[in-house]
Design an enzyme around this catalytic site. Structure first.
Site, short mmCIF file in Angstrom:
data_model
loop_
_atom_site.label_atom_id
_atom_site.label_comp_id
_atom_site.label_asym_id
_atom_site.label_seq_id
_atom_site.Cartn_x
_atom_site.Cartn_y
_atom_site.Cartn_z
N LYS A 33 -6.86 -13.57 10.60
CA LYS A 33 -6.13 -12.66 11.49
C LYS A 33 -5.86 -13.26 12.88
O LYS A 33 -4.92 -14.01 13.04
CB LYS A 33 -6.83 -11.31 11.55
CG LYS A 33 -6.72 -10.56 10.21
CD LYS A 33 -7.01 -9.08 10.31
CE LYS A 33 -6.55 -8.37 9.06
NZ LYS A 33 -7.62 -8.09 8.09
N TYR A 77 0.81 -1.23 0.00
CA TYR A 77 0.00 0.00 0.00
C TYR A 77 0.84 1.27 0.00
O TYR A 77 0.41 2.30 0.52
CB TYR A 77 -0.93 0.04 1.24
CG TYR A 77 -1.87 -1.13 1.37
CD1 TYR A 77 -2.82 -1.39 0.39
CD2 TYR A 77 -1.82 -1.97 2.48
CE1 TYR A 77 -3.70 -2.45 0.52
CE2 TYR A 77 -2.69 -3.04 2.61
CZ TYR A 77 -3.64 -3.28 1.63
OH TYR A 77 -4.51 -4.32 1.77
N TYR A 104 -14.61 -4.24 2.85
CA TYR A 104 -13.28 -4.74 2.51
C TYR A 104 -13.26 -6.23 2.81
O TYR A 104 -13.55 -6.63 3.94
CB TYR A 104 -12.18 -4.03 3.33
CG TYR A 104 -10.81 -4.62 3.04
CD1 TYR A 104 -10.06 -4.18 1.95
CD2 TYR A 104 -10.30 -5.65 3.83
CE1 TYR A 104 -8.83 -4.74 1.67
CE2 TYR A 104 -9.06 -6.21 3.54
CZ TYR A 104 -8.34 -5.75 2.46
OH TYR A 104 -7.11 -6.32 2.17
N ASP A 126 -17.91 -12.22 7.13
CA ASP A 126 -16.45 -12.15 7.07
C ASP A 126 -16.00 -11.58 8.42
O ASP A 126 -15.98 -10.37 8.62
CB ASP A 126 -16.03 -11.25 5.91
CG ASP A 126 -14.53 -11.04 5.86
OD1 ASP A 126 -13.82 -11.49 6.77
OD2 ASP A 126 -14.06 -10.39 4.89
C1 LIG Z 1 -7.70 -8.42 6.58
C2 LIG Z 1 -9.02 -8.81 6.07
C3 LIG Z 1 -9.16 -9.74 5.03
C4 LIG Z 1 -7.98 -10.31 4.29
O1 LIG Z 1 -7.17 -11.12 5.07
P1 LIG Z 1 -5.68 -11.43 4.58
O2 LIG Z 1 -5.20 -12.45 5.56
O3 LIG Z 1 -4.93 -10.14 4.65
O4 LIG Z 1 -5.76 -11.94 3.19
C5 LIG Z 1 -10.44 -10.12 4.65
N1 LIG Z 1 -11.52 -9.61 5.25
C6 LIG Z 1 -11.43 -8.71 6.25
C7 LIG Z 1 -12.68 -8.19 6.89
C8 LIG Z 1 -10.18 -8.25 6.69
O5 LIG Z 1 -10.09 -7.34 7.65
#
Ligand SMILES: *Cc1c(COP(=O)(O)O)cnc(C)c1O
Length: 395
Positions: free
Chosen positions: A246, A6, A132, A219
């Site tokens: 995460k 980024y 996102y 998500d």
């Molecule tokens: C960080 C994130 C992702 C992507 O995860 P990566 O391990 O970086 O590929 C997907 N969805 C959400 C809501 C996120 O915060």
């Protein structure tokens, strides 16, 4: 040469070089910094956690990785069993992958193929404005192997709506016969600007998805593991597919999981090979990742992390109460997350350095100055972060 994420490489400032890390602290050669954003929100237990270190070390001595194609092993069996018992509802089927973005791809592929498998022509994904869900792009589309990709030959369209109930109702009324799934970051939209919204929106979404037979995907890559003040938002409203990443591995190794309920799984379970889920990341179910995830969940429960998050939220609210500056649009707190949204992103220029000098690592983005702290943080450390954020507006 490293190509940093980024960043405009021509104008980026030098990254701080970390030489050690322990607890909530990052160490450079000449400074000790509280990590106010938990290494992109995942390091909830802090750095160099003795038990997490041990979990990985003892697994390394057995084996670090074997593929899940035709093989299986205890760490992945135990983790999927633990998640089955720990997650709400009938979210029982774990599909592992190496990152959150890939796990989101898997969730969407599940939803699309779920409909292909039942000969439905639905081809549209409903999503939220400012969403996102990761950074992946076109790998499958440039591939050319019918055996892997036949179930996804139709291009899925995407439709975005705001987090408002009337817009939600209208989308379902008008387009329900086209919708495969509705994907959301529940309650807290992270990378889209730390936007928070009400649970009533998700309750309505669940009802509409049931009424119109549309799959609901949460998500929770960012919101899972306590970040919103709930263990999972899925504890309040249960989706058909849940994506975790995460904090799943406590920030030790990239890993993620897409968890499906019985309805979704049953849509693939048949005597027809063409109904199988055609996906398989090389490092899915990595033994080191599963071992550290299992230990992380054990610590999360044993150390009552939800009480820690509640306490963090209390302190954040107390410290932010009455704080104001004309350059600020809104101050928001939810669970283990605080965000000061400013009117003009230029207001935040130079805050990195300002925070560094005060012993805090921070990385504002868009028009957000924010903190998503490790849950093991002490009150005085958290106050130091919040004081640093507030002091910027007095400087
Ligand atoms: C960080 C994130 C992702 C992507 O995860 P990566 O391990 O970086 O590929 C997907 N969805 C959400 C809501 C996120 O915060």
């Amino acid at each position: 040469m490293i190509w940093y994420p980024y960043e405009q490489m021509k104008t980026m400032r030098q990254p701080y070089k970390i030489v050690d890390a322990e607890g909530v602290y990052l160490y450079t050669e000449d400074q000790k910094l509280i990590d106010s954003i938990s290494s992109w929100w995942c390091m909830i237990h802090g750095y160099k956690h003795p038990e997490l270190n041990e979990a990985i070390k003892s697994q390394v001595d057995r084996f670090s990785h074997v593929m899940l194609g035709g093989l299986t092993h205890d760490p992945v069996l135990k983790l999927s069993e633990k998640l089955r018992e720990w997650l709400p509802g009938d979210l029982d089927y774990c599909f592992f992958s190496d990152s959150g973005s890939v796990a989101v791809e898997v969730a969407l592929k599940m939803a699309l193929q779920f409909n292909t498998n039942r000969d439905s022509s639905r081809d549209t994904v409903l999503a939220l404005e400012h969403a996102y869900h990761g950074d992946t792009f076109k790998a499958m589309e440039v591939g050319d192997d019918e055996d892997y990709h036949f179930a996804f030959s139709k291009k899925a369209g995407v439709m975005h709506i705001p987090t408002e109930i009337p817009a939600l109702e209208e989308a379902f009324e008008r387009y329900h016969d086209k919708l495969t799934c509705f994907i959301v970051e529940p309650l807290l939209q992270g990378a889209g600007g730390m936007r928070m919204y009400d649970i009533s929106f998700l309750q309505r979404a669940r009802k509409l998805c049931d009424e119109y037979d549309v799959l609901l995907i949460f998500d929770e890559v960012a919101t899972g593991f306590g970040r919103t003040g709930n263990r999972f938002v899925a504890d309040l409203v249960c989706p058909d597919i849940l994506v975790l990443g995460k904090a799943l591995t406590g920030g030790y190794i990239g890993h993620a999981v897409t968890v499906a309920n019985h309805k979704v799984f049953d849509g693939f379970y048949s005597d027809d090979n063409r109904h199988a889920l055609m996906h398989g990341p090389t490092f899915m179910g990595n033994a080191l990742a599963c071992s550290v995830a299992l230990k992380g969940i054990e610590i999360f429960e044993r150390e009552n992390y939800m009480a820690k998050v509640k306490k963090i939220e209390e302190i954040m609210r107390r410290e932010m109460e009455g704080f104001w500056d004309p350059r600020i649009r809104q101050v928001r707190v939810m669970g283990g997350c605080v965000c000061i949204e400013v009117c003009d992103p230029d207001t935040l220029q130079g805050f990195w350095q300002f925070a560094y000098e005060r012993g805090v690592f921070s990385r504002p983005f868009l028009n957000c100055m924010y903190a998503m702290v490790p849950y093991i943080i002490k009150e005085e450390e958290l106050v130091q972060i919040l004081d640093t954020m507030k002091a910027w507006y007095q400087s």
